[in-house]
Design an enzyme around this catalytic site. Structure first.
Site, short mmCIF file in Angstrom:
data_model
loop_
_atom_site.label_atom_id
_atom_site.label_comp_id
_atom_site.label_asym_id
_atom_site.label_seq_id
_atom_site.Cartn_x
_atom_site.Cartn_y
_atom_site.Cartn_z
N PHE A 152 42.44 55.57 -74.03
CA PHE A 152 43.19 54.94 -74.18
C PHE A 152 43.86 54.29 -73.35
CE2 PHE A 152 42.46 58.23 -77.25
CZ PHE A 152 42.40 57.73 -78.51
N LYS A 204 40.86 56.17 -81.95
CA LYS A 204 40.66 54.52 -81.75
C LYS A 204 40.72 53.18 -82.05
CE LYS A 204 40.71 52.27 -77.85
NZ LYS A 204 41.59 51.85 -76.61
N LEU A 250 57.73 46.91 -79.28
CA LEU A 250 58.81 46.26 -79.60
C LEU A 250 59.46 44.81 -79.27
CD1 LEU A 250 60.86 49.20 -82.36
CD2 LEU A 250 59.49 47.65 -82.65
N CYS A 260 40.93 44.27 -75.70
CA CYS A 260 41.24 45.33 -76.61
C CYS A 260 41.82 45.14 -77.91
CB CYS A 260 41.85 46.45 -76.10
SG CYS A 260 40.41 47.41 -75.07
N LYS A 320 48.41 39.75 -69.46
CA LYS A 320 49.57 41.19 -68.94
C LYS A 320 49.49 41.28 -67.76
CE LYS A 320 47.77 45.84 -69.90
NZ LYS A 320 48.84 46.87 -70.66
P1 NAD Z 1 33.96 45.56 -69.22
O1 NAD Z 1 33.30 44.43 -69.31
O2 NAD Z 1 35.29 45.46 -67.70
O3 NAD Z 1 33.25 46.56 -68.13
C1 NAD Z 1 31.97 47.47 -68.71
C2 NAD Z 1 30.96 46.87 -67.13
O4 NAD Z 1 29.73 47.53 -68.04
C3 NAD Z 1 30.52 45.65 -67.40
O5 NAD Z 1 30.40 46.10 -65.26
C4 NAD Z 1 28.60 45.49 -67.24
O6 NAD Z 1 28.31 45.00 -66.18
C5 NAD Z 1 28.00 47.10 -67.67
N1 NAD Z 1 27.12 47.14 -68.30
C6 NAD Z 1 26.44 47.13 -69.19
N2 NAD Z 1 25.59 46.68 -70.09
C7 NAD Z 1 25.55 47.78 -69.25
C8 NAD Z 1 24.21 49.24 -68.81
N3 NAD Z 1 23.27 48.90 -69.58
N4 NAD Z 1 24.11 49.65 -67.58
C9 NAD Z 1 24.94 49.86 -66.89
N5 NAD Z 1 26.04 49.01 -66.44
C10 NAD Z 1 26.32 48.09 -67.92
O7 NAD Z 1 34.24 46.93 -70.23
P2 NAD Z 1 35.52 47.57 -69.99
O8 NAD Z 1 37.44 46.39 -70.33
O9 NAD Z 1 35.79 48.37 -68.96
O10 NAD Z 1 35.63 48.53 -71.72
C11 NAD Z 1 34.13 49.15 -71.80
C12 NAD Z 1 34.62 49.50 -73.00
O11 NAD Z 1 36.15 50.26 -73.06
C13 NAD Z 1 34.78 48.85 -74.30
O12 NAD Z 1 34.37 48.90 -75.25
C14 NAD Z 1 35.96 48.89 -74.42
O13 NAD Z 1 36.87 48.27 -75.71
C15 NAD Z 1 36.61 49.99 -74.42
N6 NAD Z 1 38.35 49.70 -74.01
C16 NAD Z 1 38.27 49.41 -72.50
C17 NAD Z 1 40.01 49.81 -72.69
C18 NAD Z 1 41.03 48.02 -71.65
O14 NAD Z 1 41.84 48.28 -71.04
N7 NAD Z 1 39.81 47.85 -70.35
C19 NAD Z 1 40.79 50.80 -72.44
C20 NAD Z 1 39.97 51.50 -73.75
C21 NAD Z 1 38.86 51.58 -74.18
#
Ligand code: NAD
Length: 441
Positions: A152, A204, A250, A260, A320
């Protein structure tokens, strides 16, 4: 505990450094070798307040390492956290291809019994799917237990959100696996919610869809306020005093973006359609947001009649403040709409310019300061509410502009504008405009 984090993006990296900070031995694994090289040098590939310090400390104290070599990264792991991306497919559903690859990599290289934690945001049923993929391809005779542990954190406050989370959701059908993950997080002293895997996955999406809907709701109210002559800031404050509503989320503006909310609302809508359970509220949430992202351009068109030949100074590019992330940033749509209408954009952002160039390209001009962007501009668009913009000397900007007109998409400049007392046209969102005329306008 020995923890491996698969995927070293915004979530994986923040999680990895925080787990190292509370004493675990953490290996962050990523397929992106350039990212791993940068991290090995103690530098962060992303902008995230507080991250650099934790990164340096935990690397130098030997609790945090980085690798793109899966066998090396997984050798000792008794907990493996999957944090790869789950972006949006063309039809709105979550693209699980990175997760499928990750499962394949794990199946090949896991060499000891472990708990596999899915932290990526995934649709209901995906943990079972990942387990099925893993077990179907396992190379070694090991026992795998699964835990769903959705994340989160918010970009811009990711470290604080991880260290002082509101709650940690642990979804598992296996008591030992659940206990092991609680043990890993216990030093954070954050409340746990223990539940089943499917409910954890749904929590989530339900949370993000609710927050996105709250934003679209206040934006719809803002548009009504404009038509009715009311002030959305006063309305939001009045609503927020009610404990059942709360004052967070708000803030009227030009809509939500980021990696996300847009994708998660669409993925939940897709799930609802797949299950045959209508959820048209989400369709409205999306429609209102798309309308809102065009709002500044619509207002400028109304004001000028045409944007042909107009120079627009855009302050803010990231979706943001306090992040360099450009995924689904409203600035993308705004920049494209202005240029399509024949206008020219000069943009400034404190940290997101590099990423913006990759997404928006050279249809706009990027500069190094707000004053440079404003020079000769017919209008100023406030697109991201960076603190730096709230503290601007607006009078200086107005002096270098061709026309003293501000469209504030984040309602962050009104107090400053009201104090200026010189000719200005100021158009906020959902609030009365401020127009002080003189012959120059
Ligand atoms: P991101 O794209 O910043 O990072 C993902 C990473 O995974 C990349 O560096 C990519 O190279 C790597 N990757 C891909 N395939 C791989 C593999 N097989 N082995 C190793 N590494 C691999 O993504 P993120 O923003 O960190 O989001 C990750 C997840 O978390 C998503 O499902 C997203 O919805 C969720 N999430 C994101 C946030 C946010 O604020 N960014 C918040 C909560 C949840």
């Amino acid at each position: 505990m020995n923890v491996a984090v698969l995927g070293t993006g915004y979530v994986g990296l923040s999680t990895g450094v925080c787990l190292a900070e509370i004493g675990h031995d953490v290996v962050c694994i990523d397929v992106d070798e350039r990212k791993i090289d940068v991290l090995k040098q103690g530098r962060s590939p992303i902008y995230e307040p507080g991250l650099d310090e934790l990164l340096m400390r935990n690397i130098s104290e030997g609790r945090l390492t980085f690798t793109s070599n899966h066998p090396q990264g997984l050798r000792k792991a008794d907990i493996i956290i999957i944090a790869v991306g789950t972006p949006q497919s063309d039809d709105g559903q979550a693209d699980l291809s990175y997760l499928e690859h990750a499962a394949k990599d794990l199946a090949e290289h896991i060499v000891q019994d472990c708990v596999v934690v899915v932290k990526s945001t995934v649709p209901v049923g995906t943990n079972e799917y990942v387990k099925h993929l893993l077990l179907g391809q396992l190379k070694n005779n090991v026992e795998i237990k699964m835990v769903s542990n959705p994340e989160f954190l918010r970009q811009g406050t990711a470290i604080e959100d991880t260290m002082k989370a509101d709650r940690i959701i642990i979804g598992s059908e296996d008591a030992d696996a659940s206990e092991k993950i609680q043990e890993m997080y216990r030093p954070l002293n954050v409340p746990f919610l223990l539940t089943d895997v499917r409910s954890a996955e749904m929590i989530k999406y339900a949370s993000n869809a609710f927050l996105a809907t709250k934003i679209s709701f206040i934006n719809a109210i803002a548009n009504l306020c404009e038509a009715a002559g009311a002030d959305v800031e006063a309305v939001a404050m009045g609503m927020g005093f009610d404990k059942r509503i709360g004052s967070a989320f708000l803030n009227a503006g030009i809509g939500y973006g980021g990696s996300c909310f847009p994708k998660d609302v669409k993925a939940l809508l897709h799930t609802s359609k797949e299950l045959g359970v209508p959820f048209s509220l989400l369709e409205e949430t999306i429609a209102i947001n798309e309308h809102q992202q065009k709002l500044l351009v619509d207002k400028a068109l109304k004001r000028f009649g045409t944007l042909k030949g107009k120079k627009i100074a855009m302050l803010g590019l990231s979706f943001k403040p306090n992040t360099d992330d450009m995924r689904e940033a409203p600035s993308i749509r705004i920049a494209r709409a202005i240029t399509a209408a024949g206008g020219k954009v000069t943009a400034y952002d404190p940290v997101a310019t590099g990423n913006a160039r990759k997404v928006i390209g050279d249809i706009i001009t990027y500069v190094d300061s707000a004053v440079e962007a404003a020079t000769g501009a017919d209008a100023l668009f406030i697109v991201t509410e960076w603190d730096e913009f709230k503290q601007l000397d607006v009078a200086v900007l107005l002096d270098v502009m061709k026309q003293r007109i501000i469209f504030d998409g984040r309602n962050c400049l009104e107090q400053v504008v009201l104090k200026i007392g010189c000719p200005i046209e100021y158009y906020p969102v959902g609030r009365p405009e401020v127009i002080i005329k003189d012959k120059k306008i």
